[in-house]
Design a protein around this motif. Structure first.
Motif, PDB file in Angstrom:
ATOM      1  N   VAL A   1       0.754  -1.182   0.024  1.00  0.00           N
ATOM      2  CA  VAL A   1      -0.019  -0.048   0.088  1.00  0.00           C
ATOM      3  C   VAL A   1       0.910   1.376  -0.072  1.00  0.00           C
ATOM      4  O   VAL A   1       2.167   1.066   0.218  1.00  0.00           O
ATOM      5  CB  VAL A   1      -0.704  -0.109   1.219  1.00  0.00           C
TER       6      VAL A   1
ATOM      7  N   ASN B   1      -4.230   0.907  -2.633  1.00  0.00           N
ATOM      8  CA  ASN B   1      -4.577  -0.340  -1.835  1.00  0.00           C
ATOM      9  C   ASN B   1      -4.893  -0.150  -0.345  1.00  0.00           C
ATOM     10  O   ASN B   1      -5.340  -1.198   0.293  1.00  0.00           O
ATOM     11  CB  ASN B   1      -3.403  -1.324  -1.927  1.00  0.00           C
ATOM     12  N   CYS B   2      -4.968   1.256   0.153  1.00  0.00           N
ATOM     13  CA  CYS B   2      -5.182   1.158   1.723  1.00  0.00           C
ATOM     14  C   CYS B   2      -6.724   0.967   1.928  1.00  0.00           C
ATOM     15  O   CYS B   2      -7.068   0.003   2.941  1.00  0.00           O
ATOM     16  CB  CYS B   2      -5.131   2.713   2.254  1.00  0.00           C
TER      17      CYS B   2
END
Length: 220
Positions: A149, A156-157
């Motif tokens: 992330v 992608n968090c």
């Protein structure tokens, strides 16, 4: 605000891995380059939607500095989910996952907690010190999730936290399937330790639809 599930997520890892920044990105969709280091433990709340369910997430941010580590045990005992963070540009932070953080989780966490490995600072690819393949081998060996992330860009968090919440919700639903047989329920809850999603490809997920068939157990 009403919700269907309440899950406690504890984020651990070395100092300066960006744990606080990951939580700030997820909880408030913001990033501060001058973020002040966490002292002890910090706390945030976030409610998300998973299908028709509202899921309330308690997000506990640990400092990572050695002088605070003795206070973490009380937070481990009641956690549903652990996000174990390393800095992709700092090899030592990755090595410390096995040498310290994973040992602490295994020793103090509930047996049926969900675990995920997260490599932060994916925006600094040119400074990468921990290859994805190396991290994936560790995640595969443990049978846990791996996400790379970027707290700075948000890569992608949100997906990582939604995956964790989904895994925990599946566990609750699966346990309900055994509610008529307490012995089976206890055995299933103690065996199913991780969600089994490897890498960032959601197609690799072994999670089943909630309250249909239980997900395949994985062991640490």
């Amino acid at each position: 605000m009403s919700y269907n599930h309440l899950f406690k997520i504890v984020v651990v890892g070395d100092h300066n891995c960006g744990k606080s920044c990951i939580l700030l990105r997820f909880a408030e969709n913001s990033f501060r380059i001058d973020h002040i280091s966490t002292l002890g433990v910090d706390f945030k709340l976030k409610t998300i939607k998973l299908g028709r369910d509202k899921v309330r997430l308690e997000l506990w941010d640990t400092a990572g500095m050695e002088r605070y580590r003795t206070i973490y045990n009380s937070y481990y005992h009641s956690a549903h989910v652990f996000m174990c963070v390393y800095d992709m540009t700092n090899e030592k932070s990755f090595e410390n996952l096995e040498s310290y953080w994973l040992k602490e989780i295994k020793q103090h966490a509930p047996q049926n907690a969900v675990l995920m490995l997260v490599g932060n600072k994916a925006d600094l690819e040119a400074e990468r010190k921990v290859d994805f393949d190396r991290a994936e081998k560790l995640a595969t060996r443990l049978g846990v999730s791996l996400y790379e992330v970027s707290a700075k860009t948000g890569i992608n968090c949100e997906e990582a936290f939604h995956t964790l919440a989904t895994a925990m919700r599946e566990r609750v639903c699966a346990a309900n399937l055994y509610s008529d047989d307490s012995e089976d329920a206890e055995e299933y809850a103690s065996a199913f330790h991780v969600d089994g999603v490897i890498g960032n490809d959601k197609k690799s997920s072994r999670l089943s639809s909630c309250c249909n068939s239980p997900p395949e157990p994985a062991f640490v």
